[in-house]
Design an enzyme around this catalytic site. Structure first.
Site, PDB file in Angstrom:
ATOM      1  N   LYS A  85      42.236  37.615  49.698  1.00  0.00           N
ATOM      2  CA  LYS A  85      42.691  35.895  49.498  1.00  0.00           C
ATOM      3  C   LYS A  85      43.636  35.906  48.101  1.00  0.00           C
ATOM      4  O   LYS A  85      44.160  34.721  47.857  1.00  0.00           O
ATOM      5  CB  LYS A  85      41.455  35.095  49.886  1.00  0.00           C
ATOM      6  CG  LYS A  85      40.758  35.300  49.014  1.00  0.00           C
ATOM      7  CD  LYS A  85      39.771  34.159  49.290  1.00  0.00           C
ATOM      8  CE  LYS A  85      38.489  35.045  48.187  1.00  0.00           C
ATOM      9  NZ  LYS A  85      38.384  34.032  47.237  1.00  0.00           N
ATOM     10  N   ASP A  86      43.242  36.957  47.655  1.00  0.00           N
ATOM     11  CA  ASP A  86      44.224  36.656  45.792  1.00  0.00           C
ATOM     12  C   ASP A  86      45.231  37.213  46.205  1.00  0.00           C
ATOM     13  O   ASP A  86      46.172  37.581  45.083  1.00  0.00           O
ATOM     14  CB  ASP A  86      43.139  37.638  45.116  1.00  0.00           C
ATOM     15  CG  ASP A  86      41.563  37.564  44.824  1.00  0.00           C
ATOM     16  OD1 ASP A  86      41.794  36.078  44.997  1.00  0.00           O
ATOM     17  OD2 ASP A  86      40.819  38.377  44.455  1.00  0.00           O
ATOM     18  N   ARG A 134      41.931  24.345  47.309  1.00  0.00           N
ATOM     19  CA  ARG A 134      41.598  24.141  48.720  1.00  0.00           C
ATOM     20  C   ARG A 134      40.124  23.602  48.461  1.00  0.00           C
ATOM     21  O   ARG A 134      40.149  21.718  49.599  1.00  0.00           O
ATOM     22  CB  ARG A 134      41.239  25.202  49.202  1.00  0.00           C
ATOM     23  CG  ARG A 134      40.795  25.269  50.605  1.00  0.00           C
ATOM     24  CD  ARG A 134      40.786  26.975  51.337  1.00  0.00           C
ATOM     25  NE  ARG A 134      39.914  27.782  51.225  1.00  0.00           N
ATOM     26  CZ  ARG A 134      38.685  27.327  51.514  1.00  0.00           C
ATOM     27  NH1 ARG A 134      38.099  26.782  52.122  1.00  0.00           N
ATOM     28  NH2 ARG A 134      37.617  27.889  50.330  1.00  0.00           N
ATOM     29  N   ARG A 135      39.509  24.160  48.618  1.00  0.00           N
ATOM     30  CA  ARG A 135      37.782  23.277  48.612  1.00  0.00           C
ATOM     31  C   ARG A 135      37.739  21.881  47.779  1.00  0.00           C
ATOM     32  O   ARG A 135      36.491  21.413  48.516  1.00  0.00           O
ATOM     33  CB  ARG A 135      36.668  24.207  48.318  1.00  0.00           C
ATOM     34  CG  ARG A 135      36.266  25.119  48.784  1.00  0.00           C
ATOM     35  CD  ARG A 135      35.267  26.636  48.591  1.00  0.00           C
ATOM     36  NE  ARG A 135      35.188  27.451  49.070  1.00  0.00           N
ATOM     37  CZ  ARG A 135      35.093  28.810  48.359  1.00  0.00           C
ATOM     38  NH1 ARG A 135      34.808  28.979  47.288  1.00  0.00           N
ATOM     39  NH2 ARG A 135      34.877  30.031  49.303  1.00  0.00           N
ATOM     40  N   ARG A 152      33.405  28.318  37.723  1.00  0.00           N
ATOM     41  CA  ARG A 152      33.579  29.456  38.167  1.00  0.00           C
ATOM     42  C   ARG A 152      32.326  30.385  37.931  1.00  0.00           C
ATOM     43  O   ARG A 152      31.420  30.195  37.136  1.00  0.00           O
ATOM     44  CB  ARG A 152      34.903  29.478  37.416  1.00  0.00           C
ATOM     45  CG  ARG A 152      35.507  29.010  37.646  1.00  0.00           C
ATOM     46  CD  ARG A 152      37.623  29.409  37.118  1.00  0.00           C
ATOM     47  NE  ARG A 152      37.278  31.089  37.274  1.00  0.00           N
ATOM     48  CZ  ARG A 152      38.620  32.040  36.841  1.00  0.00           C
ATOM     49  NH1 ARG A 152      38.981  31.675  35.492  1.00  0.00           N
ATOM     50  NH2 ARG A 152      38.212  33.209  36.908  1.00  0.00           N
ATOM     51  N   ARG A 158      26.857  31.195  39.361  1.00  0.00           N
ATOM     52  CA  ARG A 158      26.458  29.916  40.083  1.00  0.00           C
ATOM     53  C   ARG A 158      25.242  29.030  40.461  1.00  0.00           C
ATOM     54  O   ARG A 158      24.854  28.135  40.706  1.00  0.00           O
ATOM     55  CB  ARG A 158      27.682  30.385  40.969  1.00  0.00           C
ATOM     56  CG  ARG A 158      28.817  30.173  41.404  1.00  0.00           C
ATOM     57  CD  ARG A 158      30.214  29.971  42.072  1.00  0.00           C
ATOM     58  NE  ARG A 158      31.487  31.164  41.618  1.00  0.00           N
ATOM     59  CZ  ARG A 158      32.235  31.173  42.005  1.00  0.00           C
ATOM     60  NH1 ARG A 158      31.963  30.490  43.257  1.00  0.00           N
ATOM     61  NH2 ARG A 158      33.009  31.643  42.021  1.00  0.00           N
ATOM     62  N   CYS A 245      47.702  29.059  43.825  1.00  0.00           N
ATOM     63  CA  CYS A 245      46.523  28.636  44.115  1.00  0.00           C
ATOM     64  C   CYS A 245      46.172  26.898  43.890  1.00  0.00           C
ATOM     65  O   CYS A 245      45.875  26.156  43.330  1.00  0.00           O
ATOM     66  CB  CYS A 245      45.859  28.673  43.034  1.00  0.00           C
ATOM     67  SG  CYS A 245      44.755  30.350  43.087  1.00  0.00           S
TER      68      CYS A 245
END
Length: 308
Positions: A85-86, A134-135, A152, A158, A245
């Protein structure tokens, strides 16, 4: 091989190291070679060095791959392990990405220390943390009343932020938690029907120099065909939309017998408009399915769709 080990390049985050170790274990099992035949080399990347700004403001996907690919081209490492995904859709000349490990759970997970069962259960005006554009767009499309803040750091960071009240909830990838063994994290998987994940989420790709015959032969032994077919569709969709991104894009390809189903979604960054598509076709035509879907959605979106 023990005198000239295969050097495996990776980021230094806990998840990246777990993925590099998984790659080494699969290579050991496939070749019968000992651990000493494979050396894991940690490379510091820009994306890990900058933690106080959204990725969309400092360069996008290449932040997690640039330094590793430079080391691969220079001969400092022999293969590179990446979270797919990166990965940008275009690769530097001389490098190939044709090995994928079996894909983990691609779903997102809703994470909270409260009793709320999901996104729709949060109180009006609740604060939700995420670093993903996206989120953020998906959250605002479903709950425009929410306050979304930058979030982040690794899983423990988190969770600490949640405990400190910085936000009531956040989101993580199920694949990362599974690979790190975080079974105790208060996370609830989100069905793709409710929230499509990032393209290629949960997939590990192993990159090599195109002219390296030793790496080519070894990686062919651990390549997972189904993951490759699914990612061909997803990355064709991403390429067709010039995804980065800076563009809120989601999607998932799934294999159903000899057919491939591709679902895609694009959103305005503020969540004010969402376009979705769903297409199924022959398994071997996944790349075309993803590319055609991207063209169709670009026409529907029109110019300036992703502009703030």
């Amino acid at each position: 091989m023990t005198q000239n080990p295969l050097r495996i390049g990776t980021r230094g985050s806990p998840l990246a190291l777990a993925q590099a170790h998984e790659t080494r274990q699969r290579l050991m099992a496939a070749t019968g070679l000992p651990e000493a035949a494979f050396e894991i080399v940690v490379i510091r990347v820009t994306g890990d060095a900058v933690q106080d700004r959204p990725l969309s403001q400092i360069g996008g996907k290449g932040l997690f791959t640039k330094e590793i690919e430079e080391a691969l081209l220079a001969g400092g490492i022999d293969i590179a392990v990446h979270s797919m995904k990166d990965m940008p859709v275009e690769q530097p000349e001389g490098l190939l990405l044709d090995c994928y490990l079996p894909r983990e759970d691609p779903r997102d997970a809703f994470v909270t220390l409260t009793a709320h069962a999901g996104l729709m259960d949060l109180p009006e005006g609740a604060v939700v943390g995420t670093s993903s554009l996206r989120r953020r767009a998906q959250l605002l499309a479903r709950r425009p009343d929410l306050e979304v803040v930058e979030f982040r750091g690794n899983v423990q960071t988190r969770l600490s932020k949640l405990a400190q009240g910085v936000a009531e909830a956040t989101f993580l990838a199920m694949a990362g938690m599974n690979r790190l063994g975080y079974a105790d994290v208060p996370a609830r998987p989100i069905p793709p029907d409710a929230m499509l994940p990032a393209l290629a989420q949960g997939a590990i790709g192993v990159e090599r120099r195109a002219a390296d015959g030793r790496a080519r032969e070894m990686l062919a032994l651990i390549h997972d065909r189904d993951t490759g077919l699914r990612l061909a569709a997803e990355r064709a969709f991403l390429r067709g939309l010039d995804g980065s991104c800076q563009t809120p894009i989601a999607g998932l390809a799934e294999i159903e017998g000899d057919r491939l189903r591709m679902r895609g979604e694009i959103l305005r960054p503020d969540g004010s408009r969402v376009l979705a598509d769903d297409s199924t076709g022959p398994l071997e035509e996944g790349r075309d399915i993803g590319g055609v879907m991207a063209c169709r959605m670009r026409r529907e979106a029109g110019p300036g769709f992703f502009d703030l």
